[in-house]
Design a protein around this motif. Structure first.
Motif, PDB file in Angstrom:
ATOM      1  N   GLY A  88       0.809  -1.213   0.000  1.00  0.00           N
ATOM      2  CA  GLY A  88       0.000   0.000   0.000  1.00  0.00           C
ATOM      3  C   GLY A  88       0.840   1.260   0.000  1.00  0.00           C
ATOM      4  N   VAL A  89       0.244   2.330   0.511  1.00  0.00           N
ATOM      5  CA  VAL A  89       0.866   3.651   0.492  1.00  0.00           C
ATOM      6  C   VAL A  89       1.596   3.914   1.801  1.00  0.00           C
ATOM      7  CG1 VAL A  89       0.391   6.127   0.323  1.00  0.00           C
ATOM      8  CG2 VAL A  89      -0.883   4.507  -1.104  1.00  0.00           C
ATOM      9  N   HIS A  90       2.839   4.355   1.700  1.00  0.00           N
ATOM     10  CA  HIS A  90       3.664   4.701   2.853  1.00  0.00           C
ATOM     11  C   HIS A  90       4.058   6.176   2.743  1.00  0.00           C
ATOM     12  CE1 HIS A  90       4.577   0.495   4.248  1.00  0.00           C
ATOM     13  NE2 HIS A  90       4.094   0.272   3.042  1.00  0.00           N
ATOM     14  N   THR A  91       4.162   6.825   3.867  1.00  0.00           N
ATOM     15  CA  THR A  91       4.565   8.233   3.872  1.00  0.00           C
ATOM     16  C   THR A  91       6.006   8.420   4.321  1.00  0.00           C
ATOM     17  OG1 THR A  91       3.638   8.493   6.087  1.00  0.00           O
ATOM     18  CG2 THR A  91       2.201   9.062   4.209  1.00  0.00           C
ATOM     19  N   THR A  92       6.646   7.354   4.720  1.00  0.00           N
ATOM     20  CA  THR A  92       8.059   7.405   5.102  1.00  0.00           C
ATOM     21  C   THR A  92       8.829   6.394   4.250  1.00  0.00           C
ATOM     22  OG1 THR A  92       7.734   5.774   6.862  1.00  0.00           O
ATOM     23  CG2 THR A  92       7.569   8.103   7.483  1.00  0.00           C
ATOM     24  N   PRO A  93      10.114   6.642   4.037  1.00  0.00           N
ATOM     25  CA  PRO A  93      10.911   5.716   3.222  1.00  0.00           C
ATOM     26  C   PRO A  93      10.962   4.313   3.834  1.00  0.00           C
ATOM     27  CG  PRO A  93      12.070   7.793   3.532  1.00  0.00           C
ATOM     28  CD  PRO A  93      10.880   7.824   4.451  1.00  0.00           C
ATOM     29  N   ILE A  94      11.091   3.340   2.963  1.00  0.00           N
ATOM     30  CA  ILE A  94      11.198   1.939   3.382  1.00  0.00           C
ATOM     31  C   ILE A  94      12.658   1.525   3.211  1.00  0.00           C
ATOM     32  CG2 ILE A  94      10.488  -0.426   2.858  1.00  0.00           C
ATOM     33  CD1 ILE A  94       7.825   0.777   1.914  1.00  0.00           C
ATOM     34  N   PRO A  95      13.266   0.953   4.251  1.00  0.00           N
ATOM     35  CA  PRO A  95      14.675   0.534   4.126  1.00  0.00           C
ATOM     36  C   PRO A  95      14.880  -0.391   2.920  1.00  0.00           C
ATOM     37  CG  PRO A  95      13.919   0.318   6.390  1.00  0.00           C
ATOM     38  CD  PRO A  95      12.704   0.632   5.565  1.00  0.00           C
ATOM     39  N   LYS A  96      16.005  -0.216   2.271  1.00  0.00           N
ATOM     40  CA  LYS A  96      16.330  -1.018   1.084  1.00  0.00           C
ATOM     41  C   LYS A  96      16.238  -2.517   1.385  1.00  0.00           C
ATOM     42  CE  LYS A  96      19.603   2.401  -0.642  1.00  0.00           C
ATOM     43  NZ  LYS A  96      21.007   2.643  -1.028  1.00  0.00           N
ATOM     44  N   GLU A  97      16.742  -2.901   2.542  1.00  0.00           N
ATOM     45  CA  GLU A  97      16.771  -4.325   2.906  1.00  0.00           C
ATOM     46  C   GLU A  97      15.369  -4.894   3.084  1.00  0.00           C
ATOM     47  OE1 GLU A  97      20.535  -2.336   3.838  1.00  0.00           O
ATOM     48  OE2 GLU A  97      18.474  -1.877   4.404  1.00  0.00           O
ATOM     49  N   LEU A  98      14.411  -4.041   3.350  1.00  0.00           N
ATOM     50  CA  LEU A  98      13.022  -4.479   3.476  1.00  0.00           C
ATOM     51  C   LEU A  98      12.340  -4.486   2.104  1.00  0.00           C
ATOM     52  CD1 LEU A  98      10.814  -5.374   5.406  1.00  0.00           C
ATOM     53  CD2 LEU A  98      10.368  -2.966   5.928  1.00  0.00           C
ATOM     54  N   GLN A  99      12.613  -3.477   1.287  1.00  0.00           N
ATOM     55  CA  GLN A  99      12.048  -3.407  -0.062  1.00  0.00           C
ATOM     56  C   GLN A  99      12.318  -4.685  -0.851  1.00  0.00           C
ATOM     57  OE1 GLN A  99      13.252  -0.078  -2.450  1.00  0.00           O
ATOM     58  NE2 GLN A  99      13.388   1.277  -0.671  1.00  0.00           N
ATOM     59  N   VAL A 100      13.557  -5.153  -0.756  1.00  0.00           N
ATOM     60  CA  VAL A 100      13.966  -6.282  -1.590  1.00  0.00           C
ATOM     61  C   VAL A 100      13.130  -7.525  -1.300  1.00  0.00           C
ATOM     62  CG1 VAL A 100      15.889  -7.816  -2.188  1.00  0.00           C
ATOM     63  CG2 VAL A 100      16.287  -5.374  -1.932  1.00  0.00           C
ATOM     64  N   HIS A 101      12.761  -7.760  -0.040  1.00  0.00           N
ATOM     65  CA  HIS A 101      11.928  -8.936   0.238  1.00  0.00           C
ATOM     66  C   HIS A 101      10.547  -8.767  -0.388  1.00  0.00           C
ATOM     67  CE1 HIS A 101      11.174 -12.498   3.131  1.00  0.00           C
ATOM     68  NE2 HIS A 101      10.531 -12.649   1.994  1.00  0.00           N
ATOM     69  N   ASN A 102      10.018  -7.559  -0.392  1.00  0.00           N
ATOM     70  CA  ASN A 102       8.745  -7.328  -1.069  1.00  0.00           C
ATOM     71  C   ASN A 102       8.863  -7.650  -2.561  1.00  0.00           C
ATOM     72  OD1 ASN A 102       8.477  -5.538   1.469  1.00  0.00           O
ATOM     73  ND2 ASN A 102       6.411  -5.608   0.635  1.00  0.00           N
ATOM     74  N   LEU A 103       9.982  -7.270  -3.169  1.00  0.00           N
ATOM     75  CA  LEU A 103      10.189  -7.569  -4.583  1.00  0.00           C
ATOM     76  C   LEU A 103      10.264  -9.075  -4.806  1.00  0.00           C
ATOM     77  CD1 LEU A 103      12.894  -4.882  -5.538  1.00  0.00           C
ATOM     78  CD2 LEU A 103      10.393  -4.688  -5.665  1.00  0.00           C
ATOM     79  N   GLU A 104      10.970  -9.765  -3.909  1.00  0.00           N
ATOM     80  CA  GLU A 104      11.089 -11.225  -4.029  1.00  0.00           C
ATOM     81  C   GLU A 104       9.711 -11.887  -3.961  1.00  0.00           C
ATOM     82  OE1 GLU A 104      13.833 -14.729  -2.114  1.00  0.00           O
ATOM     83  OE2 GLU A 104      12.772 -13.417  -0.715  1.00  0.00           O
ATOM     84  N   ASP A 105       8.823 -11.319  -3.165  1.00  0.00           N
ATOM     85  CA  ASP A 105       7.469 -11.868  -3.016  1.00  0.00           C
ATOM     86  C   ASP A 105       6.524 -11.416  -4.127  1.00  0.00           C
ATOM     87  OD1 ASP A 105       8.355 -13.097  -0.738  1.00  0.00           O
ATOM     88  OD2 ASP A 105       6.939 -12.139   0.609  1.00  0.00           O
ATOM     89  N   GLY A 106       7.071 -10.902  -5.221  1.00  0.00           N
ATOM     90  CA  GLY A 106       6.234 -10.506  -6.356  1.00  0.00           C
ATOM     91  C   GLY A 106       5.737  -9.079  -6.278  1.00  0.00           C
ATOM     92  N   GLY A 107       6.354  -8.276  -5.434  1.00  0.00           N
ATOM     93  CA  GLY A 107       5.922  -6.896  -5.285  1.00  0.00           C
ATOM     94  C   GLY A 107       6.589  -5.951  -6.263  1.00  0.00           C
ATOM     95  N   VAL A 108       5.969  -4.795  -6.399  1.00  0.00           N
ATOM     96  CA  VAL A 108       6.505  -3.708  -7.205  1.00  0.00           C
ATOM     97  C   VAL A 108       6.574  -2.482  -6.312  1.00  0.00           C
ATOM     98  CG1 VAL A 108       6.070  -2.160  -9.170  1.00  0.00           C
ATOM     99  CG2 VAL A 108       5.587  -4.619  -9.375  1.00  0.00           C
ATOM    100  N   MET A 109       7.699  -1.801  -6.345  1.00  0.00           N
ATOM    101  CA  MET A 109       7.890  -0.565  -5.591  1.00  0.00           C
ATOM    102  C   MET A 109       7.728   0.617  -6.540  1.00  0.00           C
ATOM    103  SD  MET A 109       8.681  -1.531  -2.438  1.00  0.00           S
ATOM    104  CE  MET A 109       9.152   0.080  -1.815  1.00  0.00           C
ATOM    105  N   VAL A 110       6.883   1.572  -6.142  1.00  0.00           N
ATOM    106  CA  VAL A 110       6.729   2.842  -6.851  1.00  0.00           C
ATOM    107  C   VAL A 110       7.236   3.892  -5.875  1.00  0.00           C
ATOM    108  CG1 VAL A 110       5.105   4.460  -7.914  1.00  0.00           C
ATOM    109  CG2 VAL A 110       4.693   1.967  -8.076  1.00  0.00           C
ATOM    110  N   GLN A 111       8.348   4.542  -6.227  1.00  0.00           N
ATOM    111  CA  GLN A 111       8.974   5.466  -5.289  1.00  0.00           C
ATOM    112  C   GLN A 111       9.226   6.808  -5.962  1.00  0.00           C
ATOM    113  OE1 GLN A 111      11.515   3.138  -2.245  1.00  0.00           O
ATOM    114  NE2 GLN A 111      11.801   2.067  -4.188  1.00  0.00           N
ATOM    115  N   TYR A 112       9.273   7.837  -5.138  1.00  0.00           N
ATOM    116  CA  TYR A 112       9.448   9.193  -5.657  1.00  0.00           C
ATOM    117  C   TYR A 112      10.428   9.947  -4.774  1.00  0.00           C
ATOM    118  CZ  TYR A 112       6.142  10.064  -1.894  1.00  0.00           C
ATOM    119  OH  TYR A 112       5.525  10.099  -0.660  1.00  0.00           O
ATOM    120  N   SER A 113      11.027  10.980  -5.377  1.00  0.00           N
ATOM    121  CA  SER A 113      11.999  11.777  -4.644  1.00  0.00           C
ATOM    122  C   SER A 113      11.774  13.248  -4.970  1.00  0.00           C
ATOM    123  CB  SER A 113      13.417  11.366  -5.023  1.00  0.00           C
ATOM    124  OG  SER A 113      14.351  12.156  -4.319  1.00  0.00           O
ATOM    125  N   CYS A 114      10.763  13.811  -4.352  1.00  0.00           N
ATOM    126  CA  CYS A 114      10.491  15.228  -4.559  1.00  0.00           C
ATOM    127  C   CYS A 114       9.430  15.678  -3.549  1.00  0.00           C
ATOM    128  CB  CYS A 114      10.006  15.507  -5.982  1.00  0.00           C
ATOM    129  SG  CYS A 114       8.499  14.614  -6.454  1.00  0.00           S
TER     130      CYS A 114
END
Length: 180
Positions: A88-114
């Motif tokens: 879902g939607v997060h308002t704070t950054p997600i640690p890289k080490e946590l993101q990767v497990h989401n990707l392994e589980d078939g997830g997609v990360m949509v991230q922005y920097s602005c």
């Protein structure tokens, strides 16, 4: 003698039919493989984002556990924590080490920097279409405004493109990457 000649001709005719059937079968097999290869190549060539070689899927105990540096930023594979971030939607950054497990589980990360509430609202609308396996989160320090990541794939760009975001999500969401 005439009977032997007829039998010989009959055997030759059968052998010739078998040889023709084998040649036709082999030709059809080559055609099927070539057509399948062509379509597989076209599908791979038109997949969204850029491919990134896998860095494996080693589990680590904490964010501070030493591990190899990720080959992309944000990461697309590699060492990760043994649990996932909520979809879902997060308002704070997600640690890289946590993101990767989401990707392994078939997830997609949509991230922005602005600091871009209009862009975030548009991205939120897209992410809200999916009940699982998609995360929207800020990512300070990106080289672009928007980054899309999936296991082994990355796409980065500065201008909002709804079709590009949705196409990336639809292409990779739900593909599990755990070893068999």
């Amino acid at each position: 003698m005439a009977k032997q000649r007829v039998e010989l001709e009959t055997r030759r005719a059968r052998r010739a039919r078998r040889q023709r059937a084998w040649v036709v079968g082999a030709a059809l097999a080559v055609i099927v493989v070539a057509v399948g290869g062509y379509f597989a190549y076209r599908a791979a060539a038109t997949l969204p984002g850029s491919p990134v070689p896998s860095q494996g899927n080693l589990h680590i105990q904490s964010e501070s556990t030493p591990h190899v540096e990720y080959s992309t930023d944000p990461p697309t594979s590699g060492p990760h924590l043994p649990y996932i971030a909520p979809w879902g939607v997060h308002t704070t950054p997600i640690p890289k080490e946590l993101q990767v497990h989401n990707l392994e589980d078939g997830g997609v990360m949509v991230q922005y920097s602005c600091e871009c509430p209009d862009l975030v609202a548009k991205l939120r609308t897209i992410v809200a279409r999916y009940d699982r396996q998609v995360i929207l989160a800020p990512y300070p320090g990106l080289k672009s405004k928007i980054a899309l990541t999936a296991w082994g794939r990355i796409d980065q760009f500065d201008e909002f493109d709804e079709q590009r975001v949705a196409r990336f999500i639809d292409a990779y969401r739900g593909i599990d990457h755990h070893p068999s």
